[in-house]
Design an enzyme around this catalytic site. Structure first.
Site, PDB file in Angstrom:
ATOM      1  N   ARG A  86       0.860  -1.177   0.000  1.00  0.00           N
ATOM      2  CA  ARG A  86       0.000   0.000   0.000  1.00  0.00           C
ATOM      3  C   ARG A  86       0.895   1.225   0.000  1.00  0.00           C
ATOM      4  O   ARG A  86       2.110   1.118   0.143  1.00  0.00           O
ATOM      5  CB  ARG A  86      -0.875   0.018   1.258  1.00  0.00           C
ATOM      6  CG  ARG A  86      -0.022   0.030   2.498  1.00  0.00           C
ATOM      7  CD  ARG A  86      -0.804  -0.008   3.787  1.00  0.00           C
ATOM      8  NE  ARG A  86       0.041  -0.434   4.865  1.00  0.00           N
ATOM      9  CZ  ARG A  86       0.810   0.362   5.587  1.00  0.00           C
ATOM     10  NH1 ARG A  86       0.812   1.659   5.363  1.00  0.00           N
ATOM     11  NH2 ARG A  86       1.577  -0.109   6.544  1.00  0.00           N
TER      12      ARG A  86
ATOM     13  N   ARG B  11       6.789  13.151  11.970  1.00  0.00           N
ATOM     14  CA  ARG B  11       5.355  12.949  12.193  1.00  0.00           C
ATOM     15  C   ARG B  11       4.972  13.652  13.485  1.00  0.00           C
ATOM     16  O   ARG B  11       5.493  13.325  14.552  1.00  0.00           O
ATOM     17  CB  ARG B  11       5.046  11.470  12.353  1.00  0.00           C
ATOM     18  CG  ARG B  11       5.278  10.694  11.102  1.00  0.00           C
ATOM     19  CD  ARG B  11       4.600   9.353  11.231  1.00  0.00           C
ATOM     20  NE  ARG B  11       5.178   8.425  10.282  1.00  0.00           N
ATOM     21  CZ  ARG B  11       4.704   7.213  10.063  1.00  0.00           C
ATOM     22  NH1 ARG B  11       3.653   6.786  10.758  1.00  0.00           N
ATOM     23  NH2 ARG B  11       5.261   6.425   9.190  1.00  0.00           N
TER      24      ARG B  11
END
Lengths: 575, 448
Positions: free
Chosen positions: B277, B323
């Site tokens: 993915r 992040r």
């Protein structure tokens, strides 16, 4: 709707079966599986170590070693007819596997049928049932159009029993008719002669497209011993019909090779020259995938006790790729499930009996036992079977069936006619059919759901299969019907007579129980193989792949033009 | 959000499938939305049938699974295709094969990728485990064939440990996964996490988009990613790129995917797994190579050929991503749900267009919910080289204003300012420059 509207079926095992019961059922079956493994090993040992050594001393391989070397490394061999003649005695002798190995194997990525004389059992002689076993394997290959490899090492008919495998419609000579029919149907046949090939055996390789001989091999109508008797000539069999004669003088064989290893490598090379398989083409862009729930759990989900129930959907969920399944006509005949999923990425149709109770459509608010054939279910599977035929979808019957419904209502409904309709449908099938006796295979239910008399290409039993006209208890009651009251209790009060009736009933029941043993059926070739429940899925993968291996051999429609869609629209209404 | 922007750029109308909790999320404003179900993921984002039904009913021709939840579920991919909707991702069977340990490893080794030494598939018994262990060298890791999430795993540091470890791992695997089969790998304890971004079309054309180093992780949760991978020898990197591209082609992969490698102390990259993915950190490669991976995914799903050849893909500078999560590093990274009162991403300095990127769905007033993960924003910075990127990232972090909830910005600042990070001397799982406050206070330590 031209998509195949697959949906997820099946749940985590823990959601419907607790660990304790699962383990208990697994353990019960485990004991039966252990016995199966033991018996397989017994058959595979042939006549034992002494005879294996004898073969090795001649510089040859045993039949099973030959199959091992022939197949692609890492692939599985699927043997059929392992238990033919199991438990049978011929004088003091036994014939494990009827002296021949018949097995599906993969060679150069193509599935083939291998027929190899077991040279550790009476030098590969043909016993009673050996011709039938070979013909059965040839028949499977003919139906599936998969190439046949013969590994011939056969001393001829086992002469003391010659009369029992010679004269009948399926006598030894019919093998050569099957050779001819395979040739006529364009099924490739490749033969390797690796030792004796006497009399009848002599014909078996000749009809093959390519014949290889090792330097130890000879093919003769009559061997040295017979020549000596009939013509008073002393000459070796190798002189009479060795490669010197057949490769060069007679042309009965094509190529001579030094030894077993070289011959097997040559056969692999021949198979590699055949067209490659169409399997991946028919997968239509997808690939093989495992069931979402593990297939090996089947062994703990289906109880060994035939009176215990289980969920048929959970069985299907563990047989189809990713647990994706399209149930066709779900609301009709709920005692049966029929529908389509993929196996190894290839469309496959299934029919399975539900167990337990289902709603009774004849009587509102009443329920009736599933695992029985009623009007609705018969009509459903008959229509489904016809649609599979029309669409070229291989159909797998998963039997756990107690028989047809009986009684006044059943007769008034005309179950005889419904059943006959189904039987007609199944009789004219050309698309591949496979039958698996999960558990009960009783009475006309066994016939209606494509039991062996209706020519499935392969029929598998499990260690818990029960194949019979009726259960032992039922027959005992029927036999002593006049002596029993309405509750099946013995009427007479005379203790002596009572004891006699009790014993008689017990004996009837025990005899039937013994006959229902899957090994009895397998020994008689009433079923093709006994497999563990966790082997059912790998078996299906092989069988379904073989159904799609060739092109042009049979009808294979793409789903856009399936008549299955019509059936769906007609029963479910247009969407 | 990213996906919708890509769809907009291609002139496609996106439909958002959201749970009830997200129905008013800022990114759905002015968009077509289908509510999948309740906030609980099992009744919305994880419910395959509902998602497929939503796609079919809203007339979608394709479905992008995002990067979490169902994105790596081959059953979902098949289900989507079975109902006439194109799945934006690889074919289900390729996804399924990569989801299984042994087949994936075998396919990669066949294509010439380095793999972690270990057993050839499943082990027969403890005896065999001991044999294989002795030949690959200790320590070794026993792993469940059907496992995941660290369960059914045991380490053996010497031959004497193998039997006990085998028994324990087997029992745990049987209990957790209903499958007691184990395989074995050499345990490489000190290594770096390096991954290669790949892109393939339906026609066998495959390119790589460089390698990312994601070694700064906490509990397998990646926190900082950068590209190019700073510590891999160029020859080893080139060899791995070539084999990774070949493997991707051989397995019939389609779309964007990532191969994860372990860079061991011997300098060799060994394949660990393939993520089938788009990953959260895909932006790093996008920025480095000036490509839009989501647009590429959508184009590939629609049958387009790859637009760029390997030669046309040129890395530019060095990219670092942090992040930024709504978590409190001072309290063991505990999630801090609540309302974001101020939200001010750093501005791109004059003349540095395209060198700072902020991917976020947050804005002032955004409420961090308790249901899903706590990612607030991804901050990406490009520099001329690693050192330049590191400095610019610190500046950008300083300029990033988020109030109302605690975030991981202080953590990132500490790591990036550390000596160890700037020299690139740390191993996967370590947090250079960050000292966790003592997690237990006196008194608590003795409680059961």
């Amino acid at each position: 709707m031209t998509h195949v509207p697959l949906n997820s079926i099946g749940r985590l095992r823990s959601a419907f079966l607790d660990d304790a019961l699962y383990e208990e059922q697994r353990a019960e079956l485990g004991a039966l599986e252990a016995r199966l493994e033991e018996r397989r090993a017994e058959v595979q040992a042939g006549w034992g170590e002494k005879y294996v050594e004898r073969v090795h001393d001649k510089g040859k391989l045993t039949a099973r070693e030959r199959v091992e070397q022939l197949k692609d490394p890492g692939t599985r061999v699927f043997e059929v007819g392992t238990f033919v003649n199991y438990g049978r005695q011929f004088g003091k002798l036994r014939s494990p596997g009827a002296g021949v190995v018949t097995a599906f194997a993969q060679v150069e990525g193509r599935h083939v049928m291998v027929i190899a004389n077991d040279n550790t059992v009476a030098s590969g002689a043909w016993w009673p049932m050996t011709p039938e076993k070979i013909q059965r394997a040839q028949h499977m290959a003919l139906e599936l159009k998969v190439p046949v490899v013969y590994l011939v090492d056969c001393s001829g008919l086992f002469l003391p029993e010659q009369s029992r495998s010679f004269g009948g419609a399926r006598g030894a000579g019919h093998i050569f008719k099957m050779n001819s029919l395979l040739s006529q149907a364009g099924v490739p046949q490749i033969a390797g002669v690796l030792g004796d090939c006497i009399a009848g055996g002599g014909y078996m390789p000749i009809i093959s497209d390519r014949v290889y001989m090792t330097e130890q091999a000879y093919m003769v109508i009559a061997g040295a011993a017979l020549i000596k008797g009939a013509k008073s000539q002393k000459i070796t069999s190798l002189d009479i019909g060795g490669p010197e004669v057949h490769v060069h003088a007679s042309g009965c064989a094509d190529i001579r090779v030094p030894d077993d290893e070289t011959l097997l490598a040559c056969i692999r090379a021949e198979v590699a020259r055949l067209p490659s398989t169409a399997i991946d083409y028919y997968r239509g862009g997808t690939g093989p995938m495992d069931p979402a729930q593990p297939a090996r759990e089947l062994a703990g989900i289906i109880p060994s006790d035939a009176r215990q129930v289980y969920e048929a959907e959970e069985v299907l969920a563990r047989l189809v790729d990713q647990g994706l399944f399209w149930e066709v006509m779900p609301d009709i005949g709920r005692e049966m499930i029929c529908g389509i999923g993929r196996v190894s990425g290839l469309f496959t149709a299934f029919v399975i009996n539900r167990q337990g109770l289902v709603d009774d459509p004849e009587h509102a608010k009443r329920r009736r036992p599933a695992g029985i054939l009623y009007r609705g279910g018969i009509a459903k599977i008959s229509a489904f079977s016809r649609a599979c035929e029309s669409d070229g979808i291989p159909l797998v019957w998963l039997q756990d069936i107690a028989g047809f419904d009986i009684g006044a209502e059943a007769e008034r409904h005309g179950l005889l006619a419904y059943g006959s309709n189904l039987i007609y449908t199944n009789s004219e099938k050309k698309s591949p059919v496979f039958t698996i006796l999960l558990r009960k295979a009783s009475g006309a239910g066994y016939y209606a759901m494509a039991g062996l008399p209706y020519d499935p290409i392969v029929q598998l039993s499990t260690p818990i299969s029960r194949l019979s006209v009726m259960e032992g208890r039922t027959l005992a009651i029927a036999t002593y019907n006049t002596k029993l009251d309405d509750d099946f209790e013995i009427v007479t009060k005379d203790p002596e007579e009572r004891a006699a009736i009790e014993q008689g009933m017990r004996e009837v029941e025990q005899r039937i129980e013994a006959d229902m043993d899957p090994y009895v059926a397998a020994s008689r070739l009433d079923t093709d193989e006994i497999v563990r429940l966790d082997e059912v899925r790998p078996w299906l993968e092989a069988l379904i792949e073989m159904s799609y291996q060739g092109i042009g051999a049979r009808r294979v429609k793409n789903p856009r033009i399936w008549s299955m869609h019509d059936l769906h629209e007609l029963t479910e209404g247009l969407e | 959000m990213r996906i919708a922007q890509a769809a907009d750029a291609l002139g496609i109308t996106p439909v958002f499938g959201v749970s009830e909790a997200d129905r008013d999320a800022p990114y759905t404003r002015g968009r077509e939305v289908v509510v999948l179900g309740k906030a609980r993921a099992t009744e919305s984002y994880l419910n395959r049938e509902r998602v497929v039904q939503a796609a079919v009913q809203s007339g979608c021709t394709a479905l992008h699974p995002g990067w979490g939840f169902l994105a790596e579920d081959p059953v979902f991919a098949s289900l989507v295709e079975a109902h006439g909707v194109t799945f934006v991702g690889p074919p289900a069977h390729v996804m399924a094969a990569m989801g299984k340990k042994t087949p994936a490893k075998r396919a990669m080794a066949a294509a010439g990728l380095g793999v972690i030494e270990g057993s050839e598939g499943v082990l027969a018994d403890a005896e065999q485990a001991a044999e294989v262990a002795a030949s690959v060298g200790f320590p070794i890791l026993l792993k469940a064939e059907s496992g995941g999430g660290g369960r059914g795993m045991r380490i053996a540091r010497s031959l004497g440990d193998v039997h006990a470890a085998y028994g324990e791992a087997q029992a745990e695997s049987a209990a957790c996964f209903g499958d007691s089969r184990l395989y074995l790998e050499r345990l490489l304890e000190r290594g770096r996490h390096v991954e290669v971004q790949l892109l393939a079309d339906r026609y066998g054309n495959v390119v790589h988009l460089g390698a990312r180093d994601c070694s700064v992780q906490r509990n397998h949760q990646k926190l900082i990613e950068e590209s190019p991978a700073p510590t891999v020898e160029p020859a080893e990197m080139a060899r791995t790129f070539e084999a990774a591209v070949r493997a991707t082609r051989d397995i019939g992969y389609v779309g964007a995917g990532t191969m994860e490698f372990l860079l061991a102390e011997d300098g060799r990259l060994r394949f660990m797994e393939m993520n089938t993915r788009l990953q959260v950190e895909h932006g790093v490669s996008e920025m480095l190579m000036d490509v839009d991976l989501v647009t590429a995914q959508l184009r590939i799903a629609a049958g387009a050929r790859l637009e760029l050849s390997q030669e046309q893909l040129k890395p530019r500078g060095h990219v670092i991503e942090c992040r930024i999560n709504a978590e409190d590093p001072a309290r063991g990274f505990a999630p801090t749900p609540g309302k974001v009162t101020r939200f001010g991403p750093p501005l791109t300095p004059e003349g540095a267009r395209g060198d700072i990127r902020v991917d976020t769905h947050a804005e002032p007033g955004y409420v961090v919910g308790p249901h899903y993960d706590s990612l607030l924003a991804k901050l990406l910075v490009r520099g001329a080289d690693r050192e330049d990127a590191r400095k610019k990232m610190i500046e950008a972090l300083d300029a990033f204003v988020i109030e109302g909830v605690s975030t991981t910005i202080p953590f990132h600042r500490a790591v990036l300012s550390s000596e160890a990070f700037s020299r690139g001397e740390y191993f996967a799982g370590e947090l250079p420059g960050f000292t966790a406050p003592s997690e237990t206070v006196a008194g608590e330590a003795t409680s059961p």
